[in-house]
Each structure stands twice: as structure tokens, then as C-alpha cells.
Design an enzyme around this catalytic site. Structure first.
Site, PDB file in Angstrom:
ATOM      1  N   ASP A   1       0.856  -1.169   0.000  1.00 50.03           N
ATOM      2  CA  ASP A   1       0.000   0.000   0.000  1.00 50.03           C
ATOM      3  C   ASP A   1       0.900   1.229   0.000  1.00 50.03           C
ATOM      4  OD1 ASP A   1      -2.387   1.190   0.096  1.00 50.03           O
ATOM      5  OD2 ASP A   1      -2.969   0.454   2.084  1.00 50.03           O
TER       6      ASP A   1
ATOM      7  N   ASP B   1      -3.131   2.816  -5.680  1.00 48.50           N
ATOM      8  CA  ASP B   1      -2.084   2.842  -4.653  1.00 48.50           C
ATOM      9  C   ASP B   1      -1.894   1.508  -3.946  1.00 48.50           C
ATOM     10  OD1 ASP B   1      -4.508   2.881  -3.414  1.00 48.50           O
ATOM     11  OD2 ASP B   1      -4.087   4.570  -2.092  1.00 48.50           O
ATOM     12  N   GLU B   2      -2.498   0.469  -4.470  1.00 48.11           N
ATOM     13  CA  GLU B   2      -2.392  -0.831  -3.810  1.00 48.11           C
ATOM     14  C   GLU B   2      -2.112  -1.905  -4.830  1.00 48.11           C
ATOM     15  OE1 GLU B   2      -5.494  -2.358  -0.951  1.00 48.11           O
ATOM     16  OE2 GLU B   2      -6.254  -0.365  -1.394  1.00 48.11           O
TER      17      GLU B   2
END
Lengths: 367, 396
Positions: free
Chosen positions: B8, B103-104
């Protein structure tokens, strides 16, 4: 209303009516078929609002009258009972359907015939006659090319216009175009070109006989068609059909010819690997041969070579599989003539020897 | 033995803003689609979180909680650029990569020990490269399944590393607070507490059947498997063809249409930018909705032609939302583009078409903006997403 008739004869017309009706809601009058019995005749009408259908069959009328019933269920009933004579009788707001030789009985809710929409009509003297075989061939050669993109509604039908000594039919979806100009004898009046929805044309293709005449009339809102005891009408599509003459190439630089059936067979095999989204298929043309091939995918690839007559430079043209398959299927010749000038510009397919129709298709980007 | 890394990016959008503008460093930053009336928080910095601001919160509420915050518009192109850079770093470590959202990512690192050493060493190497090449910090969760890896990544943030060894799945979960049970929001936790199940340990002692009776089949299974450290299948079956997607789990269930629309608009822009960035095209959209009772449904719609620009994606998303959403509160919303292919093959056209040309023009503008911001030529965003100055707000 009360009449008796042969089940099969009645069922045949009801199944035609079912093809017209698009609504399946039991409460809507346009899901219903209109039945009117008088003077030993049964008039059957159906509509989907856009298309009107009427036919008549001989029946034995005990009591004249008219009514509308849910066509889908009527068709279901007729399909389930054995051949023979049936009796149909109106009782209050239902009709009772009884095979005369079985103890079965069906009761079907009705809607009054007054609520059935008035179908458009035109004077009999406005009709002109076309040979059925010619008109059906003109439809078959073009109707598949119609656009189904509703935002381009003016391409959602086949354009029919008067030509000297005959008719022209044209259809396009903006990427390919099908054209027929046929010389027809008869009393075709002058009319402004009209855009005819494909549904009525497909019905004519399926239902009209190969021989004899089809009567056609056109006004500014509708097209009317008569064959046998059938009367069909359809609203026309309003709008401006594109200026198709502009995109018909006057002359093209290169030409090649091949056997239609050989090409179609090869195309069918290669199509197994054609990428389903773009349907892009490659045609590598060189002296006397065409190599058909699919996109290379993770699954595999297909490639097939067929012979042709060609003397131009080597070239690769990419085309949507459907766009080349569909016209080739309806063409009625053994040999096909393919013309092009540049691999990124229009390709023309015509029968060899040339006849009164051709197909134009735009290629896809090769890489 | 399987080994998954869930990675993350820490406070991603806010971190990018402070990298690009070091003066912002250490300040409460709130990034979000933020006209005064609509708009929700996309990301906020850890400094802002201290005020109680969290993502998917209406901007108006954030302003109330944190009036001294610095409110910034979303610069999706820039985030996509950095996200792509980070993702390509991950891809150097394993080809088995699920890009969960901007974002992951979830990495299958099974069998990479000989290449990258122990899981800790591999994680350290990934962190180092990401920091050196982008300045961003990441939190890594490592576990024998994807679900646990996801939870582990959220335990220690920022710059965290949490490793769950095989065999320790259930024990690891038992040691967590109930609010770490990913997929169970405020409402489910409230319901659990009402039932006296106010710790993970107590939840773990309840049988599957009982949970299914209490929360329905889908909810019960989810809670049971999740609380025992098993993967309830959060990323589903990996799709056969490529797809990209983004999803948001709301801390509090959302039933307000405007918030949902704003979230979808943000997602449409994100997906569009990612699609352009990878030179792909799509004509199929998929929407995922998860209701408060865990009922999850997906719907897709395939267009006649490829999506041209984010406006097309957003419009399609709204159409599917209108068709599928019954108005009940949602705990999660996801948007994806499916059947991605190499840029659509261009099909020649016989006639010039005005509407086609207009759509292509606006998409070309979008693409140019994207390219320009990639090359650092200023900050360009939709006017609609620029925060309105306070003084313009209508007085109530």
C-alpha cells in the site's frame, strides 16, 4: 363472434402475426392480434406500432364480430392442439377455443377491437408491381449492411430510390456499403428516396413467394407491400440518408479475382482465431495468391492460402471479418472481383462478370 | 507454500503533493474532488487524519473538522504516472501482480526466495527502490493468502512491514482489534458488539453456521473466513482477460447519491489515465456494489465502440449505477474496465461523422493534458474538481 376453421390454416397466420408483434405484455393491446369475422372471412391484424400486418383466411362464420386476444398465448394454444377443426367463440370479455374432437377448452381474455390501433392505409391505385424474385434479391443483397447504431438512425434502414428504368437499394453502417441498381419493367412511379426499416424487408424475404409479383406503394410516411392475401406496412425512417454516391470509387487501381466459395471456406477456418473484439483479419495479396490470416493471439493463429488472379504489387489489407464475410455470402456468383487503390482506402467487391450490384468496405489499420 | 505481499502506498495522493511541493511537508493535506457542494476526500495526509478526516468523507465535513487543512485538487495524471512507476518496480520482483487500485497492489511472491532472499529482505529491497526512485513510502503485509496480506499491510503504517508466517493465520487474526477485520465496517462492528462479540477473539469462537444465521450466507461466510485468517476471495477469480479496476470501501456506509457520483467520477478519471498510460483501450465497464449486508453484485456494460476519454467511462458508470443500485447503503463501490486490449484497431470510415469527431477531439485534449502533466508542464485539472475558495461558499 363465432367461427370454425381449420387449425393449421389459422395457426400459420397467427405465427406470422407473432413475428410482427414485439410487445409481450398481456395488458397491452399491441400484444394482441385483431380478429374480425364476417361473410365467411376472418381478417387477422397485428402491429408493433411501426409495422402493420393484415391477412384474411376463409372460415365458417356463425356469428360475425371482432375482438383482440393475446397473440402469444393464442399461438401457444394453437401449437399444442392436434390438427383438425376448431371452434372459436366470444363470450363476454373472453373467447373460448374448442377443438371439436377433444374435450379440451381454452378461455382467453380479450380486449375490445375498438382499442386496436388503426393501421395506415393507401389507395389501391397507388401500388406498383415488382417481380418478387428481383425485389427479394435486392433486399438480400443490402439488408445485412444496415447500421444498428441508434444514434445514426438515418442509417438504420435500406435506402430505396427510383432509378431510370428501375430501383436502387443501398445500405450502409458507415464502414461498409451495399448497393444494387436493378432494371425493372413496370409502372414504377417517381418518388423521393426513402429509408425502409429492415424488419419489414426481412419479413418480405422470409415470407414472400419466389415467383409472381409483389405490390409496393410509398407515401411520405409509410411503405405498403402486398403479396398473396398479405398486406404489410411500415413507417419510414425520417432523416437524410448519407450521400452514398460520394463514397463510391470512380475507378480503382488494382484488381484481383478469386473463387467465392474457396474464399469463404478459407475465411471460415481462419475466423476460428479472429480476435473477437475487432474481428480484424489480414489479407496478404501477392501475385496469384491471397494469404488469409488471423491476429496472433495467446491461443494461436490461423493462416490459409488460396489462389487468385492478380498482377499488382504485394499488399496487406486488414478487414473486419464480418464485413467481408457477409457480402460474400449473399453474392450470387462463382467468381468475385475485388478492387482497391490503397490498402487504407475503400475495397470494392463485385461479381465477375460484373452485374448490377457491388459492396464497398473500409479496411482497418494494419498495424 | 504460498507467499503474498500486499503493498500500500502511504497516504498516496497527499504524499505526491508534498513530494512535488516540499513546503507542504508535514502539513495537514486533504486531496479531493472538491467543489463546495459535491466532492469527497480522496486521500489525506497523516497529519490531517489526526483531525478525524478520512477518505470518502465529504469535503464539507473535512473542512469543519480541519479548517486549517490545505485542500488540494486531485491531479490524477500525476498520481497515475507515479503509480505506474511504482507498479513497474513491483513487476521487477514478480510477474504475478494484481494491481488492486492506484495505490495498492497484491504480489504473489511464492518461490522467489532464491532470487530476493527472505520475505523481509525482499520487502526491504522493494521499499528501498520505491523510496529512491519516487520518494514515496510503502507499507507491506506478507502472508500466506491475499486477504491476510491485505490486512497485514494496514497494521503498521506508514512505512510498515508485517509478516504472518504460515500456520499463524488464525493466531494472527485473534490478536487483532475488531476494526482490523477488513470488509467489516462501522455498522457490522456495531452489530457484532450488540451481540457481545466485541473482540476478534470472541468472534472467532462463533461457528460458521451461527454467523450465517446472523448475517446471512454471504456475510456469515465472510466474517467466519476473515476472522480465521482465510481468504474469503476478496480479489475474486483472476480475470481471464486483462482488466483494471479501482474500489473504495467506505468506513461508513454511503447512501447519498452525490457522494457516490463523486467517487465514481474520481475512479473514472483514474481508470482512464491508467488506460492511457498503458496504451490500452476498453469498451466494457464493470461496476461492483457491496451493500451493508455484504450482498455483493457486479454488473457490466459493453459499448459499441471503445471508451473515448473519462467522460464516456463516467457516463457508462452512472448508467449502470442507475440500473443496479436500489438505494440501500453501500459499504463498497468498485469500478473497472474489462477486456482491455491493445489500443483499439482503427476501422476506416466511409463518411465523416461530427459526433465521433467531437468525442475524439475532447479525448485528444484529455490525452494531451495527461502527457503534459507527465512531463511536468504545470498542473492541469478539471475546473469542476478545483476546490472553491471558502469565501465563495453560499451562506446558509
Amino acid at each position: 363472434m363465432k367461427f370454425t376453421c381449420d387449425k393449421n390454416a389459422f395457426q400459420k397466420e397467427i405465427s406470422f402475426a407473432q413475428e410482427i408483434i414485439s410487445s409481450k405484455s398481456a395488458v397491452s393491446v399491441v400484444s394482441n392480434v385483431y380478429l374480425e369475422a364476417f361473410e365467411n372471412t376472418l381478417v387477422i391484424r397485428a402491429t408493433d406500432i411501426k409495422i402493420g400486418f393484415e391477412t384474411r383466411i376463409p372460415v365458417e362464420v356463425q356469428e360475425p364480430g371482432g375482438i383482440t386476444v393475446f397473440c402469444d398465448k393464442l399461438g401457444g394454444i394453437l401449437g399444442s392442439i392436434p390438427e383438425g377443426t376448431i371452434e372459436i367463440e366470444q363470450k363476454d370479455n373472453r373467447i373460448i377455443i374448442k377443438p371439436t374432437f377433444k374435450k379440451a377448452q381454452f378461455s382467453l381474455k380479450t380486449i375490445s377491437s375498438e382499442q386496436f390501433p388503426q393501421l395506415p392505409d393507401i389507395d389501391d391505385d397507388k401500388y406498383f408491381s415488382l417481380p418478387a424474385a428481383d425485389f427479394k434479391a435486392m433486399i438480400a443483397q443490402t439488408v445485412f449492411a444496415v447500421s444498428d447504431d441508434e444514434t445514426r438512425y438515418f442509417m438504420n434502414g435500406v435506402f430505396v430510390e427510383r432509378a431510370e428504368e428501375g430501383l436502387v437499394t443501398v445500405a450502409t453502417d458507415g464502414r461498409r456499403l451495399a448497393y444494387v441498381k436493378r432494371t425493372l419493367s413496370g409502372n414504377i412511379p417517381d418518388f423521393k428516396g426513402v429509408i425502409v426499416p429492415p424488419k419489414i424487408l426481412s419479413l418480405i424475404l422470409r415470407r414472400a413467394p419466389e415467383e409472381g409479383l409483389i405490390d409496393v406503394a410509398i407515401n411520405d410516411k409509410n411503405i405498403f407491400v402486398k403479396f398473396g392475401l398479405y398486406r404489410l406496412s411500415s413507417i419510414l425512417i425520417e432523416g437524410q440518408f448519407p450521400n452514398y454516391q460520394k463514397v463510391v470509387p470512380e475507378s480503382q487501381k488494382y484488381e484481383l479475382s478469386f473463387k467465392r466459395s474457396e474464399f469463404l471456406e478459407a475465411l471460415k477456418r481462419v475466423s476460428i482465431f479472429v480476435e473477437q473484439k475487432s474481428r480484424r483479419t489480414f489479407f496478404a495479396i501477392s501475385e496469384n495468391k491471397i494469404v488469409l490470416s488471423s491476429e496472433e493471439s495467446e491461443v494461436g493463429t490461423a493462416r490459409e492460402e488460396i489462389s487468385c488472379t492478380y498482377e499488382g504489387p504485394e499488399a496487406v489489407i486488414a478487414m473486419n471479418y464480418r464485413y467481408i464475410d457477409e457480402p460474400l455470402r449473399v453474392m450470387d456468383c462463382e467468381d468475385v472481383l475485388m478492387r482497391y487503390t490503397e490498402t487504407s482506402r475503400a475495397v470494392t467487391l463485385s461479381p465477375l462478370p460484373e452485374s448490377d450490384y457491388f459492396h464497398i468496405l473500409m479496411p482497418m489499420q494494419v498495424d | 507454500m504460498r507467499r503474498y505481499f500486499h503493498i500500500d502506498l502511504d497516504a498516496f495522493f497527499a504524499s505526491v503533493e508534498s513530494i512535488d511541493n516540499p513546503e507542504l511537508h508535514g502539513k495537514p493535506l486533504i486531496v479531493g474532488g472538491a467543489s463546495s457542494r459535491r466532492g469527497v476526500v480522496s486521500t489525506c495526509s497523516y497529519e490531517a487524519r489526526r483531525f478525524g478526516v478520512h477518505s470518502a468523507m465529504p469535503i464539507a465535513e473535512a473542512r469543519r473538522l480541519c479548517p486549517q487543512g490545505i485542500y488540494l485538487p486531485v491531479r490524477m495524471e500525476r498520481y497515475v504516472e507515479l503509480s505506474s512507476k511504482v507498479m513497474s518496480i513491483y513487476a521487477d520482483f514478480t510477474p504475478e501482480l494484481i494491481r488492486v487500485s492506484i495505490d495498492e497492489a497484491n504480489l504473489d511472491m511464492t518461490g522467489t526466495e532464491r532470487l530476493w532472499g527472505s520475505p523481509e529482505e525482499a520487502a526491504a529491497a522493494i521499499k528501498k527502490r520505491v523510496r529512491e526512485e519516487t520518494g514515496l513510502s510503502i507499507s507491506v503485509g506478507i502472508a500466506p493468502n491475499r486477504y491476510l496480506a491485505k490486512i497485514a499491510s494496514g497494521i503498521r503504517k506508514p512505512d510498515g512491514l508485517v509478516l504472518v508466517e504460515p500456520g499463524q493465520e488464525a493466531a494472527f487474526m485473534r490478536g487483532l482489534e475488531l476494526d482490523k477485520l477488513w470488509g467489516a465496517g462501522v455498522k457490522t462492528r456495531g452489530r457484532l458488539e450488540e451481540l457481545g462479540l466485541d473482540t476478534m477473539e470472541k468472534l472467532c469462537s462463533v461457528g460458521r453456521e451461527t454467523l450465517c444465521q446472523l448475517f446471512g450466507k454471504a456475510g456469515g461466510d465472510f466474517l467466519f473466513m476473515g476472522s480465521h485468517g482465510q481468504d474469503p476471495g476478496i480479489y475474486g477469480q483472476e480475470p481471464k482477460s486483462r482488466s483494471i479496476s479501482a474500489e473504495t470501501t467506505f468506513e461508513r456506509d454511503v447512501r447519498d447519491r452525490e457522494s457516490l457520483e463523486s467517487v465514481l467520477l474520481g475512479m473514472a478519471e483514474e481508470l482512464c489515465a491508467r488506460m492511457y498510460d498503458e496504451g490500452l483501450s476498453s469498451r466494457t465497464i464493470q461496476l461492483k456494489l457491496r451493500y451493508e449486508d455484504f450482498e455483493t453484485l457486479g454488473a457490466r456494460e459493453t459499448m459499441r465502440g471503445p471508451f473515448i476519454g473519462s467522460a464516456g467511462i463516467y457516463d457508462a458508470a452512472l448508467r449502470v449505477l442507475n440500473r443496479k443500485w436500489d438505494g440501500r447503503p453501500l459499504r463498497l463501490i468498485g469500478l473497472g474496465l474489462a477486456n482491455l486490449g491493445a489500443g483499439e484497431v482503427e476501422q476506416g470510415s466511409l463518411f465523416e461523422d461530427d459526433s465521433d469527431r467531437a468525442a475524439k477531439k475532447s479525448a485528444a485534449v484529455e490525452r494531451a493534458v495527461f502527457e503534459a502533466s507527465k512531463r511536468g508542464l504545470g498542473k492541469i485539472t478539471r475546473a469542476r474538481l478545483v476546490p472553491k475558495p471558502e469565501k465563495d461558499k453560499p451562506k446558509k
